[in-house]
Design a protein around this motif. Structure first.
Motif: not given
Length: 485
Positions: A31-45, A47-51, A120-123
């Motif tokens: 769903i993500y890879v179809n809805a998001l460009d690789p650049e947009e999915y990269g934001i999620y990818g 930020l997750m290491p910091l979480i 990220a802080l709230l999560i």
């Protein structure tokens, strides 16, 4: 109930709590890879290491310390629980307060939009507040309750993601009033974090009754002892977070700005196919960690640990080969957008790396039951140093392939170091010949299947069958005993 039957029953339930939520969660990848460009999915990818790192910092080794001190003196069980609850709650509130005060500075320093930092802080805060309740369920051998709440969390997360990404855009087009006001057309990535935040909040609400059951309390002496035990575990956790996820963050900062987010996106998407080994390893670890402490004083503890590690290695080797054999099918189901497929080359490397990590967790029993957790920290730091050094060296040349190589090198080294030092302080009679045989057979067949024959079923499936025949030949007696039970 036999010790192995009890162990594998609990591992199965913890596995259900891990595998089913992750299996539901993996539905989101296409769903993500179809809805998001690789650049947009990269934001999620990125930020997750910091979480992931934040989760480690906010629990600061207290899970492992909890298991150790609960089993040391049963008369102090209640005060240990209360002390941990008070410590984690206080530190979490302090973290969240400081984070929100300095959110602007964090956003500038980390190069993220400020609203992503707030999410990220709230999560992180909500997840930290349920650390002890989840550990309490594991300690009191209530895996079903643990599993139900975990699945509840992910069902909410999944449902909200499906709504935000698939349903809301349609509603916004058809209705210009309410739905349009909450539709973030140019910021779909935010919905990933919003869904996670709501799910974490719901989980915390469910856990509140356990707060009243455990109750707040504090024993300074016990807390100091636990912190001394937990500090090396914290260092290990930080190192693990670097090994596990910082490659994606380093991709963001080490590659040219015009391609960085896209490279993070395709790497993070294909990395998801390594989840099958991660699920197995995590489920096994969740079931085995309380067992290690509870069974440490038994006469045949070392022989039992050796058998468990052999069984893990066998199952892990089978999973490695099985995922590789059917990798073309899996990529079509999970990473449905061909724009992401160029990173498929890293899948066998990541699977093998996670197998080494799983074996390391099994070998780590020696420093946990002998209170030598500092060795776990040393080994983990070595792994983190290898990860960082190889990523800085290889990313500018090989991009995400360098990340995968660094991960394998780090986990493989940690596995070997743990075995080497364990022989001195807590020698366990591991069957290294069998473990090595199954791993090498799986690695060899996987290499042929993936890199030589491109997972051609006419070649790959017979290789998988040969592996099973060899397994049955050497483990016939044990398999028959398990089936009889």
């Amino acid at each position: 109930m036999g010790i192995f039957q009890k162990l594998f029953k609990q591992t199965f339930i913890y596995g259900l709590a891990t595998v089913l939520p992750r299996a539901l969660g993996i539905v989101l990848v296409p769903i993500y890879v179809n809805a998001l460009d690789p650049e947009e999915y990269g934001i999620y990818g990125s930020l997750m290491p910091l979480i992931i790192l934040g989760n480690v910092l906010l629990s600061y080794g207290m899970e492992t310390a909890f298991f150790r001190f609960i089993n040391k003196d049963s008369s102090k069980k209640r005060i240990v629980q209360s002390t941990v609850l008070t410590s984690l709650t206080t530190s979490t509130i302090l973290f969240l307060s400081l984070g929100l005060i300095f959110k602007q500075e964090l956003a500038v320093f980390l190069e993220f939009e400020i609203h992503y930092i707030v999410y990220a802080l709230l999560i992180l805060a909500l997840d930290a507040l349920v650390v002890l309740p989840f550990v309490w369920y594991r300690s009191n051998e209530r895996p079903m309750r643990y599993a139900i709440i975990k699945i509840f969390n992910v069902l909410i997360n999944l449902g909200l993601n499906l709504f935000f990404v698939l349903i809301l855009p349609t509603l916004a087009k058809e209705n210009t009033s309410f739905w349009n006001t909450i539709y973030l057309k140019d910021d779909l990535v935010s919905y990933i974090f919003i869904a996670n935040l709501i799910a974490s909040g719901a989980t915390f609400i469910v856990m509140i009754p356990l707060y009243t059951k455990i109750r707040f309390g504090f024993d300074k002496t016990i807390w100091k002892m636990m912190m001394r035990y937990a500090f090396p575990v914290l260092i290990s956790g930080i190192a693990f977070s670097i090994n596990e996820a910082f490659d994606k963050l380093l991709l963001k900062y080490l590659l040219p700005e015009n391609i960085a987010e896209a490279q993070v996106g395709i790497y993070a998407a294909c990395y998801k196919l390594g989840v099958f080994m991660t699920l197995f390893s995590t489920a096994f670890r969740l079931g085995i960690e309380p067992f290690f402490f509870n069974y440490a004083s038994a006469k045949n503890a070392k022989e039992t640990y050796a058998k468990i590690t052999l069984y893990f290695s066998i199952l892990g080797s089978f999973i490695l080969l099985g995922v590789i054999v059917f990798s073309n099918l899996l990529k079509g189901l999970v990473v449905t957008n061909p724009d992401y497929w160029e990173a498929m080359i890293i899948v066998p490397i990541i699977l093998l790396a996670n197998l080494c990590l799983g074996i390391y967790h099994n070998l780590s029993v020696w420093y946990k039951v002998t209170d030598r957790t500092k060795y776990g920290a040393y080994i983990s730091v070595v792994g983190a140093m290898i990860t960082l050094a190889l990523n800085f060296l290889l990313i500018p040349i090989y991009s995400y392939i360098g990340c995968a190589i660094a991960t394998l090198a780090a986990y493989g080294t940690m596995m070997i170091l743990s075995w080497y030092f364990g022989r001195k302080y807590y020698p366990v009679p591991y069957d290294l010949k069998k473990i090595g045989m199954y791993m090498m057979l799986s690695i060899g067949f996987s290499t042929l299947s993936f890199y030589v024959f491109d997972s051609n079923y006419y070649i790959s499936v017979p290789l998988l069958l040969v592996f099973l025949v060899v397994l049955y030949t050497f483990e016939k007696k044990e398999i028959q005993q398990i089936l009889k039970r």
